[in-house]
Scaffold this motif. Structure first.
Motif, short mmCIF file in Angstrom:
data_model
loop_
_atom_site.label_atom_id
_atom_site.label_comp_id
_atom_site.label_asym_id
_atom_site.label_seq_id
_atom_site.Cartn_x
_atom_site.Cartn_y
_atom_site.Cartn_z
N ILE A 114 0.84 -1.21 0.00
CA ILE A 114 0.00 0.00 0.00
C ILE A 114 0.87 1.25 0.00
O ILE A 114 0.63 2.19 -0.76
N TYR A 121 -3.91 6.05 -5.90
CA TYR A 121 -4.42 4.94 -5.11
C TYR A 121 -3.79 4.85 -3.72
O TYR A 121 -4.44 4.42 -2.77
N CYS A 125 -5.94 4.03 -0.33
CA CYS A 125 -5.78 2.72 0.31
C CYS A 125 -5.16 2.86 1.69
O CYS A 125 -5.52 2.13 2.62
N LEU A 129 -7.65 1.37 4.19
CA LEU A 129 -7.26 0.01 4.57
C LEU A 129 -6.33 -0.03 5.77
O LEU A 129 -6.45 -0.92 6.61
N LEU A 153 -10.52 3.14 -4.42
CA LEU A 153 -10.35 2.07 -3.43
C LEU A 153 -10.55 0.70 -4.08
O LEU A 153 -9.78 -0.23 -3.85
N GLY A 156 -7.58 0.04 -6.23
CA GLY A 156 -6.43 -0.20 -5.38
C GLY A 156 -6.46 -1.60 -4.79
O GLY A 156 -5.43 -2.29 -4.72
N LYS A 157 -7.62 -2.04 -4.34
CA LYS A 157 -7.75 -3.40 -3.81
C LYS A 157 -7.44 -4.43 -4.89
O LYS A 157 -6.80 -5.45 -4.61
#
Length: 175
Positions: A114, A121, A125, A129, A153, A156-157
């Motif tokens: 991350i 991103y 994140c 996160l 998000l 990014g995931k």
């Protein structure tokens, strides 16, 4: 009113016990708990056998099993939260040492991934996160529209999942 005899109730148990167990197991993902919940479902069915609608025994049992499993998942024992410091874990509930080490190393890998993500991103994140902010809070902090945060998000995931799959730790992002 449907009056089930002991023999017809026994037949109901034989006919639907695997189905009820499967419903419970699908929700709780624990074989022993699913067995207990199956017994509780049939005990409840026996106690309320006059309320079982004729012709809808299967649906009724599945609904009772689902409710039992949901109650189990929401129970205080199941949701126990622990304070930082694993010495607070009650005896017998602590995970095996290997599992703890693997979880920590996976968390460190995810954190590193991350922190090294490209813009836009990385901040989204990081906030959502790592810092566990809501997308609305992240939008406010970053000065971006909420829909944009949700999109970034999600992307990014997906990028994290792909990076973990490449590194062989694809099971670390499973819910």
């Amino acid at each position: 009113m449907n009056k089930l005899t002991n023999a017809s109730f026994s037949q109901l148990v034989v006919q639907y016990e695997r189905l009820v167990y499967t419903v419970c197991f699908q929700l709780v993902r624990d074989a022993a708990a699913a067995e207990d919940l199956t017994q509780e479902t049939f005990l409840s069915a026996y106690l309320h056998r006059d309320a079982i609608p004729p012709g809808y025994e299967r649906q009724w049992l599945c609904r009772v099993a689902t409710n039992k499993a949901k109650d189990y998942l929401q129970s205080a024992y199941q949701r126990h939260t622990l304070l930082p410091g694993e010495d607070n874990i009650p005896p017998g509930l602590s995970p095996p040492a290997e599992e703890t080490v693997l979880r920590r190393s996976a968390a460190a890998e995810i954190r590193d991934l991350i922190l090294h993500m490209r813009q836009p991103y990385q901040p989204v994140c990081r906030l959502c996160l790592l810092e566990e902010k809501t997308p609305e809070e992240a939008a406010l902090a970053l000065g971006r529209p909420v829909k944009t945060i949700y999109t970034q998000l999600s992307r990014g995931k997906r990028m994290l999942r792909e990076a973990l799959e490449r590194s062989g730790n694809d099971d670390m992002l499973s819910p």
